[in-house]
Design an enzyme around this catalytic site. Structure first.
Site, mmCIF file in Angstrom:
data_model
loop_
_atom_site.group_PDB
_atom_site.id
_atom_site.type_symbol
_atom_site.label_atom_id
_atom_site.label_comp_id
_atom_site.label_asym_id
_atom_site.label_seq_id
_atom_site.Cartn_x
_atom_site.Cartn_y
_atom_site.Cartn_z
ATOM 1 N N TRP A 103 5.493 -6.405 -3.717
ATOM 2 C CA TRP A 103 4.308 -6.045 -2.984
ATOM 3 C C TRP A 103 3.198 -6.473 -3.395
ATOM 4 C CZ3 TRP A 103 6.252 -5.092 1.501
ATOM 5 C CH2 TRP A 103 7.646 -4.466 1.658
ATOM 6 N N ASP A 178 -2.689 -0.236 -3.836
ATOM 7 C CA ASP A 178 -1.766 -0.043 -2.735
ATOM 8 C C ASP A 178 -0.987 1.248 -3.307
ATOM 9 O OD1 ASP A 178 0.373 -0.123 -1.058
ATOM 10 O OD2 ASP A 178 1.048 -1.946 -1.513
ATOM 11 N N LYS A 202 6.497 7.235 3.420
ATOM 12 C CA LYS A 202 7.040 7.684 2.182
ATOM 13 C C LYS A 202 6.742 9.167 1.882
ATOM 14 C CE LYS A 202 7.106 3.170 0.699
ATOM 15 N NZ LYS A 202 8.131 2.253 1.323
#
Lengths: 367, 367
Positions: A103, A178, A202
């Site tokens: 990511w 992030d 999440k």
């Protein structure tokens, strides 16, 4: 009531049962409103109150200072990869990226479209198709540019199962994070960050909403030439309502944050998350090498526990058997293989204990 | 069961009760899956099937030819204003825009960031703060550039209550349509369009998803330099799954399209929509001028019926009384005032009849 199983998916992921039951109860029509949350105007007083509660929930849980805006945008963390660079990189057009997984690399890829990227650190190992990450860099490894527009890092790496224990020290350079896969897992000091963003799917809610917490002085960097929907300043000035937001997603965030506040807040979550991870990592470490953790011990994630078995055949067998036994989502990410147990906030301790019992039993029969 | 009221909101808007009941029933755990739709992986077989059914539903309802991609993206129509221009304007960097309302103007504003915009027609009237639209241009009014990258129009104008009866004739230039507020209200010939986009929150589903139907040859215009999430080609190559989509929104679209297919499809919807609009417009036209329609008669929308009363005081009084009587959302858009009844696909004929009865009664008492 429909039977539920243990959901170890990396995201979208398990949500608190109380939240699902409350949302279910109200889905046909919000009490006293006569319309579903799916049907009410985003400019109605009813939605205003829901939106305010969702923001207040985030603010209370993370103790967000008053000089930050809390936004609920669309497009996931992946669109933030672009928006961060487009808004925050000018006028210097250079930024530091710390690479700890796939990511981080995707975030960097979009930033390179905007300006110059300095890789402040990378823990990537291996060659060619076999490249991987298994650790968080030490502070001493960071090669930071004191003149960078910002430093970007990924707090938790779902694919590799690694996690920062504390934020990198970056001096006066704005820190951008992030936090998609670990936000709300423990208390953090938001004032250390210029911006935090997190896909909701999440620990916060369903997919389709991304939370952005941004220090208000950073909004001055957004240039008028930016496309309207990509402009943080305009989104903040309009309180996330420049256009119709994901109203249902924001409603679920309201319910999740209320649930967390009613159950001890993030101190309590952190205590439980540490306990769950300890049970699972102990099971790996005490298996005599049958279950082998992927991440370096000091970089282990409390959210995603990644591990391997002696052979790919045994890994497949275990995954197949767990599915039959009522555990979903244990297959590791396609880019690394092996197994991954994602044990986010809403995953119960009981589920971890039952998984460990199942794994011990599997080892006895196959070890 | 919680009591429901008549929802005349312009969007998010009323959904079929059968859809809400089915979603409610399954929200705690999808039957046989053991997880909520809010919790399942977007890369699971369960979601694959839901996603495929949603696409198939759109394809069947609109008879979408095989050479079109059906995408479910995020950011609403407002992000499409930018994506259309960024993807489809190169390499000529000029496009025609037909202005029929506030949304057309917003679409044009973003296009101007990318290239040259030719206003092919505008029906705007009035001066300064009092500018407004009340009609769709005639074909003879269009000043089209045969060399434009595309022609953009807005099929229905929620704020002003106007609607195109049929597509503008644009020769060989690709036609791009923002159909956010009337898609699925009647059958259309998709092959006339290069691209159609529509925020879901009127006739398709909840907010947070935007439907994009794009002819595959148009995807070749998307340049590699585009930010990944803004690139139609990448979104199409990844079947809307480059990152996590709004899984719940796509699930509701599956339910809505199934509901429409099970209830006669778009031919039947069109028949009902015409009947509903006729009842309401007849009430305006037969009120002796007490209720005065805003739009020109030949430009009237079947989705949003906009009208005024003799004075702003009477308008406020009627709105207040309708709220008490169980009709929500009749207040006109803040930019035009007056009243607006949004009678999308899921709004029942019975509701229109009751509204008209209420309005007739109001006129007797106040006319």
């Amino acid at each position: 009531m429909e039977k539920r199983i243990y959901n170890l998916n990396a995201g979208p992921a398990v949500l608190p049962e109380e939240v699902l039951l409350e949302a279910q109860k109200e889905l046909f029509a919000l009490p006293g409103v006569g319309m579903s949350i799916l049907e009410i105007s985003h400019r109605s007083k009813t939605f205003d109150a829901i939106h305010a509660e969702a923001k207040e929930g985030i603010k209370k849980l993370l103790n967000v200072p008053d000089d930050y805006s809390i936004l609920f945008l669309q497009g996931g963390a992946s669109l933030q990869f672009s928006m961060v660079a487009l808004n925050l990189m000018p006028p210097k057009n250079k930024a530091d990226y710390i690479l700890t997984g796939s990511w981080s690399k995707k975030a960097m890829k979009e930033a390179k479209r905007v300006g110059t990227v300095n890789i402040a650190a990378s823990t990537e190992e291996g060659e060619g198709d076999k490249k991987y990450f298994k650790r968080i860099p030490k502070q001493s490894e960071l090669k930071l540019d004191p003149d960078a527009s910002y430093v970007h890092f990924t707090s938790n790496n779902t694919i590799y199962g690694t996690q920062w224990k504390s934020e990198p020290q970056v001096g006066n350079v704005p820190l951008v994070c992030d936090a998609s896969s670990d936000i709300l897992y423990k208390p953090i000091d938001v004032s250390k960050y210029a911006m935090i963003y997190a896909g909701a799917q999440k620990n916060i809610g369903p997919s389709g909403v991304v939370l952005v917490i941004i220090r208000k002085d950073m909004l001055e960097r957004s240039q008028d030439s930016l496309h309207t929907m990509l402009n943080y300043k305009i989104q903040a000035e309009n309180d996330s309502l420049y256009n119709t937001p994901n109203t249902f997603g924001i409603y679920i965030i309201k319910l999740v944050t209320k649930h967390l506040l009613n159950n001890g807040g993030l101190d309590k979550m952190y205590e439980i998350n540490k306990k769950k991870a300890e049970i699972l990592y102990n099971a790996l470490d005490n298996s005599g090498g049958f279950y082998k953790g992927h991440a370096d011990k000091d970089s282990r994630s409390l959210m995603n526990v990644t591990f391997n078995l002696p052979t790919p055949e045994l890994e497949k067998k275990l995954i197949d058997e767990t599915v039959k036994a009522g555990f979903a989502g244990l297959k590791g990410h396609r880019s690394v293989g092996g197994l991954r147990a994602s044990i986010y906030n809403a995953f119960p301790i009981k589920g971890v204990e039952e998984l460990v019992a199942f794994m011990n039993d599997f080892q006895k029969k196959n070890g």
